[in-house]
Design a protein around this motif. Sequence first.
Motif, PDB file in Angstrom:
ATOM      1  N   LYS B 621     -55.228 -62.503  52.896  1.00  0.00           N
ATOM      2  CA  LYS B 621     -54.355 -62.142  53.987  1.00  0.00           C
ATOM      3  C   LYS B 621     -55.043 -62.606  55.269  1.00  0.00           C
ATOM      4  O   LYS B 621     -56.234 -62.364  55.427  1.00  0.00           O
ATOM      5  N   GLU B 632     -48.125 -64.890  51.227  1.00  0.00           N
ATOM      6  CA  GLU B 632     -47.219 -64.810  52.372  1.00  0.00           C
ATOM      7  C   GLU B 632     -46.193 -63.719  52.170  1.00  0.00           C
ATOM      8  O   GLU B 632     -45.748 -63.466  51.051  1.00  0.00           O
ATOM      9  N   ASN B 633     -45.816 -63.093  53.254  1.00  0.00           N
ATOM     10  CA  ASN B 633     -44.781 -62.066  53.171  1.00  0.00           C
ATOM     11  C   ASN B 633     -43.425 -62.698  52.912  1.00  0.00           C
ATOM     12  O   ASN B 633     -43.108 -63.733  53.473  1.00  0.00           O
ATOM     13  N   ASP B 636     -40.247 -63.856  55.888  1.00  0.00           N
ATOM     14  CA  ASP B 636     -40.643 -64.500  57.132  1.00  0.00           C
ATOM     15  C   ASP B 636     -40.236 -65.967  57.132  1.00  0.00           C
ATOM     16  O   ASP B 636     -39.688 -66.477  58.088  1.00  0.00           O
ATOM     17  N   ARG B 637     -40.528 -66.600  56.042  1.00  0.00           N
ATOM     18  CA  ARG B 637     -40.312 -68.036  55.971  1.00  0.00           C
ATOM     19  C   ARG B 637     -39.669 -68.408  54.646  1.00  0.00           C
ATOM     20  O   ARG B 637     -39.237 -67.551  53.896  1.00  0.00           O
ATOM     21  N   LYS B 640     -42.255 -69.747  49.103  1.00  0.00           N
ATOM     22  CA  LYS B 640     -43.255 -70.696  48.622  1.00  0.00           C
ATOM     23  C   LYS B 640     -43.878 -70.172  47.350  1.00  0.00           C
ATOM     24  O   LYS B 640     -43.558 -69.094  46.878  1.00  0.00           O
ATOM     25  N   THR B 643     -45.509 -66.714  47.875  1.00  0.00           N
ATOM     26  CA  THR B 643     -44.781 -65.686  48.607  1.00  0.00           C
ATOM     27  C   THR B 643     -44.697 -64.456  47.719  1.00  0.00           C
ATOM     28  O   THR B 643     -44.371 -64.572  46.539  1.00  0.00           O
TER      29      THR B 643
END
Lengths: 245, 669
Positions: B621, B632-633, B636-637, B640, B643
């Motif tokens: 993190k 990754e959260n 948000d994006r 991936k 994620t």
Amino acid sequence: MNELGELRPSQLIFTFGVGSLVDLPNISVMVMGLNDWDTRYCKEIEEDRLVAAVQKRLGAQMKRLYLPPTKLDGMELDPAAPAIGVPVVTFPRWLRCSLCDTLSSVESGVFRLHQDLFRPDKTQYVHQGCLKSKSVKPPSAISVRFLLACREGHLTDFPWLDFVHNGNVPCRPATLSLREFGASGDASDIIVKCHTCATERRMSDAFDTSVPGGKKKMFCPKTSSCRSGKCSPIQIPQPKIGISS
Amino acid sequence: MRPGGKWNEERVILFTEYRATQKWLFDLLAREGFVADGRLEMIYGGMPNDQREPIKAAFQTHPGDSAVRILLATDAASEGVNLQNHCSRLIHYEIPWNPNRMEQRNGRVDRHGQKADEVHIHHFVGQGFDAVRTSGKVGDLEADLEFLMRAVLKVETIREDLGKVGPVIASQVEEAMLGRRSHLDTTRAEQEAEPVRRMLKFERKLRDQLEKLASQLHETRHELDLTPEHIENVVRVGLELAEQPALIPVEVNGIWPDPTGVVASTATIRRAANQVQKLFVRKLDVFPPQGTSIRDSFFAIQRPAGPEYPGRRYLGICAFGRRYPVAIIRSYVAHMAAAQVLYDKYDRLADPWMTLTGYFNSIRELAGTRRLVEDDIRARLRDADQRGLAKRRVRSLEELTSRKSGTDIPKILERMESTFDKSLEAQRAAERKAGQKPSSSVPYDVILATNMISVGVDIDRLGLMLVAGQPKNTSEYIQATSRVGRSADGPGLVCTVFNWARPRDLSHYERFEHYHETFYKHVEALSVTPFSARALDRGLSGVMVALMRLWDNHLNGNQKAGVVGDTDPLWAMVSDLLRQRAVNAGHDSAVEARILSMIADRREEWLRRVHNQKDHVLCYKPEGGATVGLLENAGDRDWKLFTCLNSLRDVEGTVDLVLDQRVVGLHIN
């Protein structure tokens, strides 16, 4: 700030696509066409196989696929940011005061859109000038229950002014009301009245093909452009989409 | 503080327990001239915040700039207030009963930020309070204080032994204060506590003994080498020598090879073994056993319906040839108006049927009916007396759906408890007339609910439910309809309105009686599909990273994400563990291949990012600075490879609806 509520993206595909009515807690709206969606805030779906598959069905004019418009990073915190989302429009355009039965369109300005800054789900129309209301809070105005729909699925508002004046030139200005009597809830117990010329008509006339100015006289507004040519003047009373199967 | 009639820069806080004492002190000090020129201020509960804040601020300001020197405070100022800047003196006018509170009061000045070397805290004691300890004279202040002191000490002892004090001493303290008692008598309480105390002692002894024996056993085992492996070896060799067949490995549920058991509850045991195998890779036992009679299995009893346990009645309506909304409207009107007839006659006895609960399978249908209730149903109920029922005014309508914000739901549930009662109605009307806030809320006439009501809503007074269309699952149907008729005061009535245009509804209507007589056996088992492709997309990265991190501690720290090597043995171990689990759960070679390739992809990506650490550090993190996060959260994006969802229940985001108020393109008359 014009946000009204939210939907899950999959609901936009399956249940509440473009042109469908969405019953929000206090207001009924229709999802607007894709040309009104702000694609600047839409993310493109870069998936060539999916694009190809859709093009095979819909033709090559379909060039790109997008996700629904969403806020960009940081817009959530910016009070000046424009409202971003799926555009919807109040529909039916005719509303009725829940207290005094006044019938008028959204455009008239008789009913005011009441919004709560922090609670978009509380958005509703109110009749601020209701003469029957004694409380400080104006009574709510609710969407009228009748619509015109053709077999091709084109929707339009019920022609209230023409209907109540029975084919004559409507009064100018005309003030209408929609009242219900009796316990049966039958269309014959619902009366539209023009207070300017004091004429009134029962809703049952609208269902009757034999009555002048009745069912036969109502047409789909899209008749000329209706693709299949199958579009015929048919009118369906709408106690709100949803339940009718 | 006022040497020679001139104020110095010292400050003091005076704590009192009661507002009355505070007022009295204020008057007293005022007479002595301590109040003038804003030298004295007060803080008490019930004081508006905008008055309180300036006083606190003034007291914290340097004495040169602010006149205030004395603060009279009740316990309203004893928590969460900073007063230590320029004040190191505190006086307790009386001792609070609760020592914790005393501590809190002291904490106002005796805390971080206090500039004085010493903090002075004073409280009053009786004159010569040491000397009169033994006098025991009733009535004088010293004796009272002494009594209280002793009470406090006793309280401590008894609490240690028993944990209950109040009832024993409270009445005696009262008597003493009234002058009727001079000695504290706890002998009775102590006598009562004696058996308990003896038992505690016995238990302590027993525990010591057990510990001793256990350590002895351990030692003996060690001396004799009595390990399971050893014994197994002995037996194996013995069998071989005796030319007997070798041992066969068996699995004993919950004992071997994995001794941890999981207790789970389920609505149906049909296919439960299959589900448990897929989800937990375990065998299953059912508890309680069914016994010989289903009516009385010892753990559960089937009771006949009667006045004591009225239960629920189910009713099916299928209005052939009528449009569905019409059937719904009529059912609502009939039930609500009929309930009103009962209410008019029997008052609050009819309460269970006065709030109609509408159940819907989809928000879409619910929303439509909400419009109907607001408009059509409301209008018809006004004239329902023409149909031999009773007029009814729909005053309050609410929905229990996901469209409501989470903060509103508890309020709705609370208000659902309010009852129909004519005396309450009259009271509310009177209060409204008098311009007061009504003491009770108006009960709901209609509650429209989706399956949100099926779980955990425990409102006993509900007795009437209208179900719009047969729910898809029998379990859902049972759950939802069992929200009504929960109390003996109101037998439940459930009315299902079927839609004749739907074949499913029609078939349910045709088998209505049989289905309802046996509907527990119709409960469907849900399908579980572990290791499906989409489930792996969402969950595999998280599980894999967690295993790598937690296997041992060499990859555990947040910054260790970047140190994993190409040949770390954990790669193979984790990959094999997950593969094995997938195989055990499903015995599907396609799933096995998929999970292996997915793990390989993730390994490759992870290692690529490890090798890529030229100008930054890879953490699990991000920690800020030149660190980047492996995980990754979600949301948000773009999605991936790494994620991770916080919960696998998270499904999909939402899009806002925006009202377009232009009129472009709209056709009006």
